[in-house]
Write an enzyme that holds these catalytic residues in place. Sequence first.
Site: not given
Ligand code: PLP
Length: 381
Positions: A74-75, A154, A182, A202-204, A240, A329
Amino acid sequence: MSVPQLIYLDNAATTPMLEEVIQEMHVCMREVYGNPSSVHAPGRKARVELEKARRGIARLLQVSPGEIFFTSGGTEAINAILWGCLRDLKRTHFISSPLEHPAVLQTLEAMAAYENATLSLLDVDQLGHTDMQHLEFLLKQHPASVVCLMHANNEIGNLLPVNEVGSLCAGHNALFLSDTVQTMGKFRMNLNQLPFDFAVGSAHKFHGPKGVGFMYVRQGKFFHSFIRGGGQERNMRAGTENLYGIMGMSKALELMYDGLEGDRAHILGLRELLMGELAEKIPGASFNGDVAGSCLHTIVNISLPALDQEMLLPSLDIEGICVSSGSACSSGSSKQSHVLTAIGANPQRASLRVSFSRFSTAREVLRLVQVLKQLLDKNSS
Ligand code: PLP
C-alpha cells in the site's frame, strides 16, 4: 506456568495468511521460477501466471486488467500515485485530511517540501467525519486538485461518503485517490462504478503475503514509474515483479470474496457482543470514531477510563491478547496517535483498537473484556 492461548485481534495491522494462499505460493515457488520479462519458456510461463493473477484481481474489482499495477504494498502504491499526479499529471494542489495514514501524509509533506506541491487539510469533527462543506469550499478555491481521502480509517474505522466526495471531485475537475487498504477484500468493490481515479490494495491486510500490493489507476490517468529502472508493469512500476506474492495476493482476494457475506455477518455479531459486554462490564468505556454510524465492521476503537495507556498493551500481551492502541511509542515516550489527537480524543483516557477477521471468535471477545475488567479492578483497588 501455562502459556495462554494466543488471541489475535489486531487484523487491521496485519492478518495471518490463509492456508490455500500458502499452498498456492508454495507450488509457484517450486514451479514458476522464470522472470516474466524473459522470452524463453520459463519466462513465458511466469508471464502467463502474472497476467492470470492480474486478470483475477481485475475481475473481482470489475475493472480492466490494464488498470491494475503491482507494487510492494500500500505504501508504495500511494507514493507512486501521489508523485505521479504531481510530476506527470501536473496536478499541484492536494486536498487531504489529518486522519490519513502516514503513507499519505508524509508523502504529501515531502512533495510540498521538495517540489511545487501545495496542501490543504480538511476539517474533521469529533466523531472523525471529514467536513464536506470544507471540501467543496477548497475545491472551489483550487479546482483540478487531487483529493486524497481514505475509504475506511485504519484506527477508528469510519467510512468515507465516497459518492459525495466523488461528485464534488467531478464537479471541480479534481482527481480522487482513495486509500482503500483497509476496505479491500471486505466489500464487493466495483471500482468501475465507484468514483475513484486511483485506489490501492495491500495483500497482508486480507490474509495474503506481506510486501505485495497493487494500485488501480483509471484508464487515461497513467503516469511514469516513480522507482527508476526497467519497463515492467507497462512503465508504471520498475523492478522484477514479486510473482509469488502476486499469485498469493490474487488467491487471497478470491478467497475473501468467496467468504465475504459470511465473514461480515460473523464479524458484525462479534462487534455487537464486544459492545454489549463493554457496556455491561466496564462502566465508563466509550468509543473513538462513529461506531454507531457508517464504519468498517472489522474495527472498533475503545476508549477506557482509569487505565495507564503505556501499561495496557503489555498487560494484555502477558495474557496472550494481541491488540493495538491508539498511541504510538516514539523515542521511549508514549504519545497519542495523530488520528485521536485530530478528533480531539481525551489524552487522559487509554485507547485500544480491536480489529477482527473471519478467524476471530466470541470466546476471544469475552476473554478480552474479562481481562480488561480484571485490569481495571486491579487499578482501582
Ligand atoms: N494505508 C492504510 C490505511 C493502512 O492501514 C496501511 C497499513 O497499515 C497502509 C496504507 C500501508 O500499507 P502497506 O503496509 O502495504 O505498506
